[in-house]
Design an enzyme around this catalytic site. Structure first.
Site, PDB file in Angstrom:
ATOM      1  N   ARG A  47      46.416  23.633   4.912  1.00 48.53           N
ATOM      2  CA  ARG A  47      47.172  24.676   5.631  1.00 48.53           C
ATOM      3  C   ARG A  47      47.927  24.123   6.846  1.00 48.53           C
ATOM      4  NH1 ARG A  47      44.319  30.036   7.622  1.00 48.53           N
ATOM      5  NH2 ARG A  47      42.889  28.584   8.620  1.00 48.53           N
TER       6      ARG A  47
ATOM      7  N   ARG B 282      32.553  28.965  10.475  1.00 46.14           N
ATOM      8  CA  ARG B 282      33.270  30.241  10.319  1.00 46.14           C
ATOM      9  C   ARG B 282      32.811  30.984   9.070  1.00 46.14           C
ATOM     10  NH1 ARG B 282      39.077  27.908  10.454  1.00 46.14           N
ATOM     11  NH2 ARG B 282      39.698  29.974   9.758  1.00 46.14           N
TER      12      ARG B 282
HETATM   13  P1  AP5 Z   1      45.649  32.290   4.978  1.00 52.64           P
HETATM   14  O1  AP5 Z   1      46.631  33.281   4.468  1.00 52.64           O
HETATM   15  O2  AP5 Z   1      45.982  31.521   6.199  1.00 52.64           O
HETATM   16  O3  AP5 Z   1      44.176  32.925   5.082  1.00 52.64           O
HETATM   17  P2  AP5 Z   1      43.500  33.818   6.195  1.00 52.64           P
HETATM   18  O4  AP5 Z   1      42.549  34.688   5.449  1.00 52.64           O
HETATM   19  O5  AP5 Z   1      44.529  34.454   7.070  1.00 52.64           O
HETATM   20  O6  AP5 Z   1      42.684  32.703   6.968  1.00 52.64           O
HETATM   21  P3  AP5 Z   1      42.337  32.560   8.488  1.00 52.64           P
HETATM   22  O7  AP5 Z   1      41.780  31.154   8.636  1.00 52.64           O
HETATM   23  O8  AP5 Z   1      43.501  32.938   9.331  1.00 52.64           O
HETATM   24  O9  AP5 Z   1      41.184  33.568   8.663  1.00 52.64           O
HETATM   25  P4  AP5 Z   1      40.136  33.642   9.786  1.00 52.64           P
HETATM   26  O10 AP5 Z   1      39.621  34.981   9.540  1.00 52.64           O
HETATM   27  O11 AP5 Z   1      39.159  32.543   9.832  1.00 52.64           O
HETATM   28  O12 AP5 Z   1      40.974  33.304  11.100  1.00 52.64           O
HETATM   29  P5  AP5 Z   1      41.655  34.222  12.211  1.00 52.64           P
HETATM   30  O13 AP5 Z   1      42.882  33.551  12.654  1.00 52.64           O
HETATM   31  O14 AP5 Z   1      41.713  35.625  11.758  1.00 52.64           O
HETATM   32  O15 AP5 Z   1      45.400  31.277   3.753  1.00 52.64           O
HETATM   33  C1  AP5 Z   1      44.609  30.150   3.941  1.00 52.64           C
HETATM   34  C2  AP5 Z   1      45.293  28.943   3.306  1.00 52.64           C
HETATM   35  O16 AP5 Z   1      45.284  29.113   1.909  1.00 52.64           O
HETATM   36  C3  AP5 Z   1      46.766  28.761   3.673  1.00 52.64           C
HETATM   37  O17 AP5 Z   1      47.084  27.400   3.714  1.00 52.64           O
HETATM   38  C4  AP5 Z   1      47.496  29.453   2.531  1.00 52.64           C
HETATM   39  O18 AP5 Z   1      48.817  28.995   2.373  1.00 52.64           O
HETATM   40  C5  AP5 Z   1      46.596  29.071   1.409  1.00 52.64           C
HETATM   41  N1  AP5 Z   1      46.645  29.913   0.246  1.00 52.64           N
HETATM   42  C6  AP5 Z   1      46.708  31.253   0.201  1.00 52.64           C
HETATM   43  N2  AP5 Z   1      46.714  31.625  -1.083  1.00 52.64           N
HETATM   44  C7  AP5 Z   1      46.622  30.470  -1.838  1.00 52.64           C
HETATM   45  C8  AP5 Z   1      46.566  30.172  -3.231  1.00 52.64           C
HETATM   46  N3  AP5 Z   1      46.607  31.133  -4.140  1.00 52.64           N
HETATM   47  N4  AP5 Z   1      46.440  28.911  -3.639  1.00 52.64           N
HETATM   48  C9  AP5 Z   1      46.406  27.899  -2.740  1.00 52.64           C
HETATM   49  N5  AP5 Z   1      46.461  28.112  -1.424  1.00 52.64           N
HETATM   50  C10 AP5 Z   1      46.573  29.383  -0.981  1.00 52.64           C
HETATM   51  O19 AP5 Z   1      40.558  34.120  13.359  1.00 52.64           O
HETATM   52  C11 AP5 Z   1      40.326  32.892  14.042  1.00 52.64           C
HETATM   53  C12 AP5 Z   1      39.164  33.040  14.996  1.00 52.64           C
HETATM   54  O20 AP5 Z   1      39.452  34.034  15.983  1.00 52.64           O
HETATM   55  C13 AP5 Z   1      37.838  33.489  14.373  1.00 52.64           C
HETATM   56  O21 AP5 Z   1      37.114  32.408  13.856  1.00 52.64           O
HETATM   57  C14 AP5 Z   1      37.152  34.143  15.574  1.00 52.64           C
HETATM   58  O22 AP5 Z   1      36.598  33.172  16.429  1.00 52.64           O
HETATM   59  C15 AP5 Z   1      38.299  34.800  16.295  1.00 52.64           C
HETATM   60  N6  AP5 Z   1      38.497  36.208  15.895  1.00 52.64           N
HETATM   61  C16 AP5 Z   1      39.570  36.717  15.218  1.00 52.64           C
HETATM   62  N7  AP5 Z   1      39.404  38.032  15.009  1.00 52.64           N
HETATM   63  C17 AP5 Z   1      38.208  38.375  15.547  1.00 52.64           C
HETATM   64  C18 AP5 Z   1      37.468  39.593  15.618  1.00 52.64           C
HETATM   65  N8  AP5 Z   1      37.922  40.739  15.097  1.00 52.64           N
HETATM   66  N9  AP5 Z   1      36.252  39.571  16.268  1.00 52.64           N
HETATM   67  C19 AP5 Z   1      35.783  38.439  16.803  1.00 52.64           C
HETATM   68  N10 AP5 Z   1      36.419  37.244  16.754  1.00 52.64           N
HETATM   69  C20 AP5 Z   1      37.633  37.206  16.121  1.00 52.64           C
HETATM   70 MG    MG Z   2      44.980  34.318   9.194  1.00 52.86          MG
END
Ligand code: AP5
Ligand code: MG
Length: 207
Positions: free
Chosen positions: A115, A159
């Protein structure tokens, strides 16, 4: 909702493109606070770098404040992520549909390694699945792409574990409220048409 790397950001971009909702990603919001070195950013970074969730009170204040500034018709990505966040959200806003992406952990670990993101917009690329048109550059702005700090393999493991413990109970919570629709698979290009059809038939038809 869905585990880290399940495709929430990727599917959200397509929902926004086809249905014109306002997209709010809690992760993008936190990362922009970290980039701007705000007090919220400094506090959140301590948790994000370890792969832990940021505390509920911090996250709820931030997300609700952000939602209040927006008109109706939004899509949340990554929030709520605990039952207590969902309870506070339901006291303040109405949720119509919860889309759950059910992707196996083995698939996720491989994807995250590939990614790259455009930081300012949160646009997501994958070197194999949806590479940028010019290597290393965002398709729209031409600005350089980067990898996320929390995408190191040991942080990804943490995570996924936090997801199991703290976020998975939300599946039952929204399922009991009859709001949850799950889409299982390993391919966003296969999952997406099914999600789109579901949203067209169950939600946007009456809007
Ligand atoms: P992508 O679309 O980026 O997936 P995603 O589900 O958005 O993944 P995230 O890593 O953003 O989720 P997350 O929940 O850990 O992180 P967030 O930023 O929300 O896809 C992933 C990859 O796969 C990409 O490269 C994409 O291109 C690829 N892909 C997609 N489909 C594909 C396919 N079919 N084949 C191949 N590749 C494919 O949160 C980050 C941090 O913030 C958390 O860890 C936490 O510490 C904090 N946080 C955020 N929200 C909260 C909350 N509500 N409460 C507490 N802490 C929070
Ligand atoms: Mg995301």
């Amino acid at each position: 909702m869905g585990p880290p790397g399940s495709g929430k950001g990727t599917v959200s971009e397509r929902i926004v493109r086809d249905f014109g909702l306002d997209h709010l990603s809690s992760g993008d919001l936190l990362r922009s606070h970290i980039q701007n070195n705000t007090d919220i950013g400094k506090e959140a970074k301590k948790y994000i770098d370890k792969g832990h969730l940021v505390p509920d009170n911090l996250m709820v204040d931030l997300a609700l404040k952000e939602l209040e500034q927006r008109k109706s018709g939004w899509l949340l990505d990554g929030f709520p992520r605990t039952v207590s966040q969902a309870e506070v959200l339901s006291q303040n806003q109405t949720i119509d549909i919860v889309v759950n992406l059910d992707v196996p952990f083995e698939t996720i670990i491989e994807r995250i390694k590939q990614r790259w993101i455009h930081f300012a917009s949160g646009r997501v690329y994958n070197l194999e699945f949806n590479p940028p048109k010019v290597p290393g550059k965002d398709d729209i702005t031409g600005e350089p792409l980067m990898q996320r700090e929390d995408d190191k393999p040991e942080t990804v493991k943490a995570r996924l574990q936090k997801y199991e413990e703290q976020t998975k109970p939300l599946i039952e919570y929204y399922s009991n409220l009859n709001k949850l629709q799950s889409f299982a698979g390993t391919e966003t290009n296969v999952i997406w048409p099914v999600v789109k059809k579901y949203l067209e038939e169950n939600f946007f038809k009456n809007k």
